[in-house]
Scaffold this active site. Structure first.
Site, PDB file in Angstrom:
ATOM      1  N   GLU A  40     -16.597  19.704  73.118  1.00 27.64           N
ATOM      2  CA  GLU A  40     -15.322  19.551  73.816  1.00 27.64           C
ATOM      3  C   GLU A  40     -14.451  18.473  73.174  1.00 27.64           C
ATOM      4  O   GLU A  40     -13.251  18.645  73.025  1.00 27.64           O
ATOM      5  CB  GLU A  40     -15.546  19.229  75.297  1.00 27.64           C
ATOM      6  CG  GLU A  40     -16.029  20.418  76.114  1.00 27.64           C
ATOM      7  CD  GLU A  40     -15.050  21.588  76.117  1.00 27.64           C
ATOM      8  OE1 GLU A  40     -13.846  21.367  75.891  1.00 27.64           O
ATOM      9  OE2 GLU A  40     -15.495  22.723  76.329  1.00 27.64           O
ATOM     10  N   TYR A 123      -9.155  17.271  81.736  1.00 30.25           N
ATOM     11  CA  TYR A 123      -9.606  18.537  81.170  1.00 30.25           C
ATOM     12  C   TYR A 123     -11.091  18.486  80.781  1.00 30.25           C
ATOM     13  O   TYR A 123     -11.897  19.326  81.192  1.00 30.25           O
ATOM     14  CB  TYR A 123      -8.772  18.952  79.941  1.00 30.25           C
ATOM     15  CG  TYR A 123      -9.518  19.973  79.142  1.00 30.25           C
ATOM     16  CD1 TYR A 123      -9.592  21.297  79.601  1.00 30.25           C
ATOM     17  CD2 TYR A 123     -10.266  19.624  78.021  1.00 30.25           C
ATOM     18  CE1 TYR A 123     -10.368  22.241  78.947  1.00 30.25           C
ATOM     19  CE2 TYR A 123     -11.042  20.554  77.365  1.00 30.25           C
ATOM     20  CZ  TYR A 123     -11.088  21.859  77.832  1.00 30.25           C
ATOM     21  OH  TYR A 123     -11.869  22.769  77.198  1.00 30.25           O
ATOM     22  N   ASP A 141      -6.571  23.795  80.289  1.00 30.27           N
ATOM     23  CA  ASP A 141      -6.110  23.413  78.960  1.00 30.27           C
ATOM     24  C   ASP A 141      -4.883  24.261  78.608  1.00 30.27           C
ATOM     25  O   ASP A 141      -4.382  25.013  79.432  1.00 30.27           O
ATOM     26  CB  ASP A 141      -7.227  23.592  77.931  1.00 30.27           C
ATOM     27  CG  ASP A 141      -7.476  25.060  77.638  1.00 30.27           C
ATOM     28  OD1 ASP A 141      -7.073  25.906  78.458  1.00 30.27           O
ATOM     29  OD2 ASP A 141      -8.065  25.358  76.599  1.00 30.27           O
TER      30      ASP A 141
END
Length: 370
Positions: A40, A123, A141
DNA sequence: CATACGTGGCA
DNA sequence: TTGCCAAGTAT
């Protein structure tokens, strides 16, 4: 306009699309929290294809959180070199140390604890909580924003507060309890593969539900936020050669490219020639009196908000001088050979410069001089 | 809330 | 070639 009683139908169609269309990605093999976390962070503002290569290399070098916590920052920086947004890797380092110190080396499961780690915002916290731990948490996102701006035909800049609130509220209402891991990834995957900047509506599982599609204007969504123009600046830099070695210095550990090695240099000022600028910058940053031997090349390098034209020169001392600088813009320095230059972490623009230079035959005689 | 932060691909 | 942008965060 799609109504709330259609949400579960839409979610189911999306989930079955994802089941057959999801890409095989390394962290999807086991959804181990450490791997999900690193993926991520790496993929923030980064294209999937590049991210995967960096991910594989990272995991081979650093298989677990402890190895990250114990690694030297230079090792991490080198693994990240070329990926950009380097505060991400510094925050990764800090967070790994926090996880070891405060969570026994185990990645925390609680949303508030995840969100509190450096480098993890709304996020990423939502992504890890849902993808690694399958908790019923949303994550929004740019892909999700694009998908929703089309389904609901949002006709004002999508980043506006009321639009973002609407999207958060609607995603939460749509999220099928117990399936957040698949649902969140499905939404992002759809945005990446089908509902991309250039939309591919003919293969979209949500076509029937999409207002922008029915209006024939999916390509007009999302409405972007108005942006400022890109600035252009000229920069001058140089290779100072002395006794067969090249001078480099290490940037301070704050600001842009913190902790990176670089050649001295800086912006060409108003009414100044690049040749004057490089001599002035060396004096200001190192107190070295230098002279120009030759102009090497001009490299152009683009950034998000500005564009740099880099003028690069071969330099030598203007008079007999000590090889020891007085540092004004760096924490330390070294004299290196061309080969050694390959082992230090450099900003991409400098790396680009170097790649051109490796093949420059003018370098050889200059490096053999003293 | 605007801005800085990197880079390479694409039209 | 230039402008835009791709799985955001921190300040």
């Amino acid at each position: 306009m799609i109504s709330p009683d259609q949400y579960s139908t839409l979610a189911n169609e999306l989930l079955s699309w994802f089941a057959t269309n999801k890409r095989a990605l390394p962290w999807r093999e086991d959804y181990a929290p450490y791997r999900v976390w690193v993926s991520e962070i790496m993929l923030q503002q980064t294209q999937m294809e590049r991210g995967v290569a960096y991910f594989q290399r990272w995991m081979e070098a650093l298989p677990d959180i402890m190895s990250v916590a114990q690694a030297h920052e230079d090792t991490l920086l080198k693994l990240w070199e070329g990926l950009g947004y380097y505060s991400r890797v510094r925050n990764l380092h800090k967070a790994a140390k926090i996880i070891v110190a405060e969570h026994g080396g185990i990645f925390p499961e609680k949303y508030s604890a995840i969100r509190a780690l450096p480098g993890i915002g709304d996020y990423t916290a939502g992504a890890i909580a849902s993808i690694a731990f399958n908790q019923d948490v949303i994550c929004i996102d740019a892909n999700v924003e694009r998908v929703f701006s089309r389904i609901f035909d949002i006709d004002t800049p999508v980043k506006q507060k009321h639009n973002m609130e609407f999207i958060r509220k609607t995603v939460a209402a749509m999220l099928p309890s117990g399936h957040a891991r698949e649902f969140n990834q499905a939404l992002m995957e759809l945005g990446a593969l089908v509902c991309s900047k250039k939309p591919h509506c003919s293969r979209c599982p949500l076509q029937q539900h999409c207002e922008a599609y029915h209006l024939g204007i999916p390509h007009e969504r999302p409405v972007p936020t108005p942006k400022k123009g890109i600035q252009h600046i000229d920069v001058a830099t140089g290779f100072l050669m002395h006794k067969g070695k090249i001078y480099i210095q290490k940037r301070p550990d704050f600001g842009v490219w913190a902790g990176f090695w670089e050649l001295p240099g800086g912006a060409v000022e108003e009414g100044e020639a690049p040749e004057q600028a490089v001599v002035r910058e060396f004096m200001e940053e190192t107190e070295f009196p230098v002279q120009i031997e030759d102009k090497i090349l001009v490299v152009k390098h683009g950034y998000t908000t500005y564009r740099v034209t880099m003028h690069c020169y071969f330099l030598t001392f203007a008079q007999k001088h000590s090889a020891e600088p007085v540092l004004h813009a760096a924490t330390t320095y070294q004299w290196v050979s061309m080969d050694e230059l390959n082992d230090v972490t450099l900003p991409a623009g400098h790396r680009k410069l170097l790649d051109h230079l490796q093949n420059d035959m003018r370098l050889k005689p200059l490096l053999q001089n003293s």
